[in-house]
Motif scaffolding. Structure first.
Motif, PDB file in Angstrom:
ATOM      1  N   ALA A  32       0.933  -1.004   0.021  1.00 24.55           N
ATOM      2  CA  ALA A  32      -0.133   0.038  -0.106  1.00 24.55           C
ATOM      3  C   ALA A  32       0.721   1.233   0.044  1.00 24.55           C
ATOM      4  O   ALA A  32       1.007   1.850   0.941  1.00 24.55           O
ATOM      5  CB  ALA A  32      -1.010  -0.056   1.138  1.00 24.55           C
ATOM      6  N   MET A  33       1.570   1.668  -1.149  1.00 22.76           N
ATOM      7  CA  MET A  33       2.361   2.751  -1.278  1.00 22.76           C
ATOM      8  C   MET A  33       1.333   3.933  -1.385  1.00 22.76           C
ATOM      9  O   MET A  33       1.762   5.009  -1.202  1.00 22.76           O
ATOM     10  CB  MET A  33       3.436   2.580  -2.237  1.00 22.76           C
ATOM     11  N   ARG A  34       0.266   3.686  -2.039  1.00 27.24           N
ATOM     12  CA  ARG A  34      -0.789   4.664  -2.429  1.00 27.24           C
ATOM     13  C   ARG A  34      -1.365   5.111  -1.223  1.00 27.24           C
ATOM     14  O   ARG A  34      -1.655   4.256  -0.174  1.00 27.24           O
ATOM     15  CB  ARG A  34      -1.480   4.263  -3.458  1.00 27.24           C
ATOM     16  N   PRO A  35      -1.939   6.516  -1.163  1.00 23.83           N
ATOM     17  CA  PRO A  35      -2.846   6.694  -0.028  1.00 23.83           C
ATOM     18  C   PRO A  35      -4.197   5.902  -0.080  1.00 23.83           C
ATOM     19  O   PRO A  35      -4.544   5.204  -1.068  1.00 23.83           O
ATOM     20  CB  PRO A  35      -3.014   8.160  -0.168  1.00 23.83           C
ATOM     21  N   PRO A  36      -4.758   5.596   1.107  1.00 26.76           N
ATOM     22  CA  PRO A  36      -5.720   4.577   1.237  1.00 26.76           C
ATOM     23  C   PRO A  36      -7.004   5.064   0.211  1.00 26.76           C
ATOM     24  O   PRO A  36      -7.662   4.324  -0.124  1.00 26.76           O
ATOM     25  CB  PRO A  36      -6.268   4.497   2.503  1.00 26.76           C
ATOM     26  N   GLU A  37      -6.947   6.464  -0.226  1.00 25.72           N
ATOM     27  CA  GLU A  37      -8.189   6.877  -0.861  1.00 25.72           C
ATOM     28  C   GLU A  37      -7.913   6.869  -2.470  1.00 25.72           C
ATOM     29  O   GLU A  37      -8.779   7.054  -3.098  1.00 25.72           O
ATOM     30  CB  GLU A  37      -8.430   8.366  -0.649  1.00 25.72           C
ATOM     31  N   VAL A  38      -7.019   6.059  -2.839  1.00 25.31           N
ATOM     32  CA  VAL A  38      -6.792   5.981  -4.328  1.00 25.31           C
ATOM     33  C   VAL A  38      -7.112   4.453  -4.570  1.00 25.31           C
ATOM     34  O   VAL A  38      -6.321   3.341  -3.872  1.00 25.31           O
ATOM     35  CB  VAL A  38      -5.396   6.380  -4.745  1.00 25.31           C
ATOM     36  N   ARG A  49     -13.125   9.706  -9.360  1.00 19.30           N
ATOM     37  CA  ARG A  49     -12.652  11.082  -9.723  1.00 19.30           C
ATOM     38  C   ARG A  49     -13.925  12.014 -10.434  1.00 19.30           C
ATOM     39  O   ARG A  49     -14.154  13.064  -9.984  1.00 19.30           O
ATOM     40  CB  ARG A  49     -11.492  11.191 -10.530  1.00 19.30           C
ATOM     41  N   ASP A  66     -13.527  17.246  -5.006  1.00 22.30           N
ATOM     42  CA  ASP A  66     -12.278  16.959  -5.913  1.00 22.30           C
ATOM     43  C   ASP A  66     -11.126  17.981  -5.110  1.00 22.30           C
ATOM     44  O   ASP A  66     -10.015  17.515  -5.398  1.00 22.30           O
ATOM     45  CB  ASP A  66     -12.708  16.740  -7.009  1.00 22.30           C
ATOM     46  N   ARG A  77     -15.161  11.140  -0.048  1.00 22.87           N
ATOM     47  CA  ARG A  77     -14.153  10.633  -1.080  1.00 22.87           C
ATOM     48  C   ARG A  77     -14.153   8.851  -0.752  1.00 22.87           C
ATOM     49  O   ARG A  77     -13.947   8.280  -1.627  1.00 22.87           O
ATOM     50  CB  ARG A  77     -12.897  11.299  -1.219  1.00 22.87           C
TER      51      ARG A  77
ATOM     52  N   TRP B 234      -4.588  22.667  -5.681  1.00 20.86           N
ATOM     53  CA  TRP B 234      -5.381  21.759  -6.312  1.00 20.86           C
ATOM     54  C   TRP B 234      -4.988  21.750  -7.976  1.00 20.86           C
ATOM     55  O   TRP B 234      -5.623  21.012  -8.667  1.00 20.86           O
ATOM     56  CB  TRP B 234      -6.667  21.529  -6.032  1.00 20.86           C
ATOM     57  N   LEU B 503      -1.196  11.183  -7.066  1.00 28.69           N
ATOM     58  CA  LEU B 503      -1.437  11.189  -5.493  1.00 28.69           C
ATOM     59  C   LEU B 503      -0.677  10.117  -4.880  1.00 28.69           C
ATOM     60  O   LEU B 503      -1.058   8.842  -5.251  1.00 28.69           O
ATOM     61  CB  LEU B 503      -2.984  11.352  -5.274  1.00 28.69           C
ATOM     62  N   GLU B 504       0.340  10.314  -4.144  1.00 24.69           N
ATOM     63  CA  GLU B 504       1.220   9.196  -3.615  1.00 24.69           C
ATOM     64  C   GLU B 504       1.582   9.518  -2.071  1.00 24.69           C
ATOM     65  O   GLU B 504       1.531  10.548  -1.784  1.00 24.69           O
ATOM     66  CB  GLU B 504       2.383   9.041  -4.408  1.00 24.69           C
ATOM     67  N   LEU B 505       1.822   8.340  -1.591  1.00 21.91           N
ATOM     68  CA  LEU B 505       2.111   8.483  -0.237  1.00 21.91           C
ATOM     69  C   LEU B 505       3.699   7.979  -0.183  1.00 21.91           C
ATOM     70  O   LEU B 505       4.119   6.706  -0.569  1.00 21.91           O
ATOM     71  CB  LEU B 505       1.520   7.486   0.637  1.00 21.91           C
ATOM     72  N   ARG B 586       1.870  10.824   7.230  1.00 24.86           N
ATOM     73  CA  ARG B 586       0.801   9.760   7.419  1.00 24.86           C
ATOM     74  C   ARG B 586       1.677   8.883   8.369  1.00 24.86           C
ATOM     75  O   ARG B 586       2.850   9.124   8.663  1.00 24.86           O
ATOM     76  CB  ARG B 586       0.493   8.803   6.364  1.00 24.86           C
ATOM     77  N   ARG B 590       5.825   8.846   6.577  1.00 20.45           N
ATOM     78  CA  ARG B 590       5.403   8.931   4.952  1.00 20.45           C
ATOM     79  C   ARG B 590       4.527  10.174   4.925  1.00 20.45           C
ATOM     80  O   ARG B 590       3.727  10.495   5.859  1.00 20.45           O
ATOM     81  CB  ARG B 590       4.571   7.859   4.409  1.00 20.45           C
ATOM     82  N   THR B 592       1.849  12.402   2.211  1.00 19.23           N
ATOM     83  CA  THR B 592       1.158  12.367   0.731  1.00 19.23           C
ATOM     84  C   THR B 592       1.593  13.611  -0.030  1.00 19.23           C
ATOM     85  O   THR B 592       1.849  14.748   0.377  1.00 19.23           O
ATOM     86  CB  THR B 592      -0.467  12.610   0.939  1.00 19.23           C
TER      87      THR B 592
END
Lengths: 147, 640
Positions: A32-38, A49, A66, A77, B234, B503-505, B586, B590, B592
């Motif tokens: 899970a390198m991406r934030p949980p919302e993706v 989106r 957004d 979201r 944004w 959008l990355e962590l 986070r 990490r 975001t």
């Protein structure tokens, strides 16, 4: 009242299971390198989106979900993504949110009796102004012709 | 002390405004020579005293005089000097004082330049005096910036960090120069109705003010949009927010007015319509002021508001619009324009321009006002970007398609076939642009091809126009303004159709790719600013193993204001922006990170600048023309 040992055991096992479950949810998995919302599925993410651009952050100053930093927007979201993953279609998700927050949440108002004037006034204005301009041009041509 | 000086200056300014109004209006009579002289002096006096009041307020902000309530609420000793100064208008009271200062500057300019007949100038000063008096009453009774606070605290509450930004520091003065400049045009229009001299003369007299207002609005909107882009984080640059709409509406009407007034000046054609547009443009400025200042809409801009002020401004709007329209209804029927022209002529194209701009205004107006009316009737609805885009885009596309034809058609009777033949290079450029976009840019979109074709059509037609008519000022002015539209269109199309984002962590050392760039996150360090503390990220922009740039997006905390703000980092090539915003921390160290690549984005604002440059060229040419003709007149007198 005496509680039977088996019931205590059962309760303990339930508590342990629950703790394990919660623990599992808290520990981020290695991938899970991406934030949980993706969402991992790109197509589903694109749907999310698109949906969140059409929905308003109800506590913000005219921003869509957004583009809002508000916690409520983050919650919504997440909710949209949960529902997409659960297999709901876009309309169902939108309907659910409208039922919960009212028409206010739609960035694009629906076309119904309350918004007929909203949607129709500008085109009516265009037609009216166009008609007046036409009549001016016709009258001007008549005058120019006489000269 | 500065508080008392300011207060006294405001009271004297109010008295002078009344003098200017009464003497100016009575100077509109043929016999009112003495009244005319008084009105001109009152206008100069008004400027001096409002200037003094404004200076006192800026002084109080710079010296952090917290015995003045307005300073205490909106300033802080640790704020950088620039924001102490600009903080003077970064709040409701101060911004209204700035409004009146700009009005007084315009009044003084009207009195000094004396464009148009003496009666016309005098009546225009009278109308300006009425507006100034109304706004000074508003300031003194509902929004006094000089109210005292006793005992004075040692420290102030600070300024909203979002407003502590150079882009925003100059955005309000610029916008006000535009809004209030339309009051000068309005004053001339009303003066024409009062004196009955409503042929083309008033439009000629008001032209420089119209141009200044339009240039300032164009720059103000451009600056505001650019600010929103780099501050909000944004990557958006236009939100159809009610307050943005409040500035867009006067701009659209002022654009229509600039075009319609051309015909009126030349031959008196459309004279009633031009008067109506002048009234409409300023009315929309007032409505904009009402929307922003009354608190009927919530927005970043509505930094201070209360219902009492709203009622006052509403009353003012009814008086101004009602008064002007009654005057119009009473006088206008006598102004039969009786223009004579052929359908294929510049007049027809100007009419089409006006029809489409008015329709565009009606979209923005209805979309902005409707939710307010609906909520007054108990239903809460939102009208957001999708509504405006659906209705606004087709109208504007139609407008842009027609734009190149106008300058190519003659007045009264033009030749459409000839015009289209002359425009063939622009048409060819449009076709080429569409084909290139379809062949080279992915993902393929017809909308993108169409937008680039339209932009090439506009820019190409401007080139054709300058090539055919020569590099003369009025040709260059319209060519620049029209080409600027094309440039902005490319920016809008590029960002909305081909934006990439990520959008990355990220943990330190990790990389993320976005739109062909690779970004390496090198961690976050603490940084201390003059009045904030920040988490400052270091991000290397990589091309293979080579670092091509290092970006430092920040997340700031302003302790005095107890607010957070983000500071985006943008690397621009002039044709493409790499835009990075730092999110939150986070678990596991990490962070975001939001990153966007916005192709063509800088062109959005560059195009706005080109449009404004067109207006400036026209303005300079006008003023030089006037001086040249004055010299010619003087020489004529000497010879005669």
């Amino acid at each position: 009242m005496i509680v039977p040992a088996s019931a205590i055991l059962a309760r303990a096992i339930r508590a342990l299971l629950l703790a394990a479950l919660v623990g599992l949810m808290l520990v981020p998995s290695a991938s899970a390198m991406r934030p949980p919302e993706v969402l991992p599925n790109a197509q589903q993410e694109a749907r999310a989106r698109a949906l969140q651009r059409e929905l308003r952050c109800v506590v913000c100053q005219g921003q869509s979900l957004d583009e809002s930093n508000a916690p409520l927007a983050a919650d919504l979201r997440r909710l949209i993504r949960e529902r997409i993953q659960a297999g709901h279609d876009d309309q169902a998700i939108e309907d659910y949110l409208v039922a919960r927050y009212g028409d206010f949440i739609l960035m694009k108002p629906r076309f119904d009796p309350a918004t007929y004037a909203l949607w129709l006034a500008p085109p009516a204005m265009l037609i009216l102004a166009g008609a007046i301009a036409m009549s001016v041009v016709i009258a001007a041509r008549r005058r120019a012709g006489q000269n | 002390m500065s508080g008392e000086i300011g207060q006294l200056a405001l009271a004297l300014a109010l008295a002078l405004a009344f003098v200017q109004a009464l003497s100016g209006l009575s100077g509109a009579r043929a016999t009112g020579e003495r009244a005319r002289a008084i009105a001109a002096s009152a206008a100069m006096g008004l400027f001096v005293f409002v200037g003094l009041a404004f200076g006192s307020l800026v002084f109080a902000f710079v010296t952090s005089d917290f015995s003045v309530l307005d300073v205490e609420q909106n300033s802080h000793t640790l704020k950088p000097l620039l924001y102490k100064v600009t903080g003077a208008w970064g709040n409701h009271e101060g911004s209204m004082l700035l409004w009146v200062l700009v009005l007084a500057i315009y009044s003084a300019a009207i009195a000094l330049l004396r464009r148009g007949s003496e009666r016309l100038t005098s009546a225009a000063l009278g109308v300006q005096g009425l507006i100034a008096a109304a706004f000074l009453l508003f300031i003194l009774f509902t929004s006094n910036p000089f109210l005292r606070l006793d005992p004075a605290p040692f420290e102030g509450a600070g300024l909203n960090p979002l407003l502590q930004d150079p882009g925003l520091a100059f955005h309000p003065p610029m916008l006000y120069t535009g809004y209030v400049g339309l009051s000068a045009t309005f004053a001339y229009a009303a003066a024409a109705l009062i004196t009955g001299e409503a042929d083309g003369e008033w439009a000629r007299a008001a032209r420089p003010f119209m141009l200044i207002a339009w240039v300032a609005l164009t720059l103000g909107i451009t600056l505001g949009s650019w600010w929103a882009y780099y501050v909000l984080g944004w990557g958006g640059y236009w939100f159809w927010d009610p307050v943005e709409n409040a500035s867009l509406m006067p701009w659209l009407v002022a654009t229509a007015l600039l075009h319609s007034a051309l015909a009126t000046e030349r031959s008196g054609a459309f004279r009633t319509w031009t008067l109506l547009l002048a009234i409409g443009a300023f009315s929309l400025s007032l409505i904009g002021t009402f929307l922003v200042r009354s608190g009927v809409v919530t927005s970043v801009h509505a930094f201070a508001n209360d219902p009492e002020r709203g009622v006052f401004i509403l009353l003012l709007i009814f008086l101004a619009i009602g008064g002007a329209l009654s005057l119009f209804a009473w006088r206008a029927p006598t102004l039969e324009s009786g223009a004579a022209f052929h359908p294929a002529s510049r007049e027809t194209l100007l009419l089409a321009n006006n029809v489409l701009l008015v329709a565009a205004v009606s979209v923005v107006f209805v979309g902005t006002i409707y939710p307010i009316l609906a909520s007054a009737m108990g239903t809460r609805i939102s009208v957001g970007a999708p509504y405006f885009e659906i209705l606004f885009a087709p109208i504007f596309v139609a407008l842009l398609v027609l734009v190149p034809l106008g300058p190519r058609l003659s007045w009264s009777k033009g030749d459409l076939k000839e015009a289209l033949r002359a425009l063939w290079p622009a048409g060819a450029a449009a076709l080429l642009a569409a084909l290139l976009v379809l062949a080279l840019v992915f993902p393929r979109t017809l909308a993108g091809a169409g937008a680039f074709a339209l932009a090439a059509w506009l820019v190409g037609a401007s080139a054709v126009d300058t090539a055919r008519r020569g590099l003369r000022a009025h040709v260059l002015a319209s060519a620049l303004a029209h080409a600027g539209l094309g440039v902005t269109l490319i920016g809008i199309a590029g960002t909305s159709l081909w934006k990439s984002e990520a959008l990355e962590l990220l943990a330190p050392g990790e990389e993320v790719g976005v739109g062909g760039y690779s970004l390496r996150f090198d961690g976050v360090a603490r940084a201390i600013g003059p009045n904030y503390e920040a988490n400052r990220a270091t991000i290397d922009v990589m091309d293979g193993n080579r670092i091509i740039a290092t970006l430092h997006p920040e997340k700031r905390v302003y302790p005095a204001e107890q607010q957070e703000a983000i500071e985006t980092a943008i690397r621009t090539t002039g044709l493409k922006d790499l835009y990075v915003a730092l999110g939150d921390e986070r678990e596991g160290g990490r962070w975001t990170l939001r990153a966007y690549v916005n192709p063509c984005a800088p062109l959005i604002w560059f195009g706005g600048g080109v449009m404004a440059l067109g207006g400036i060229v026209s303005l300079v040419a006008r003023l030089r023309l006037r001086r040249a003709s004055a010299v010619a007149r003087r020489e004529g007198l000497v010879k005669g």
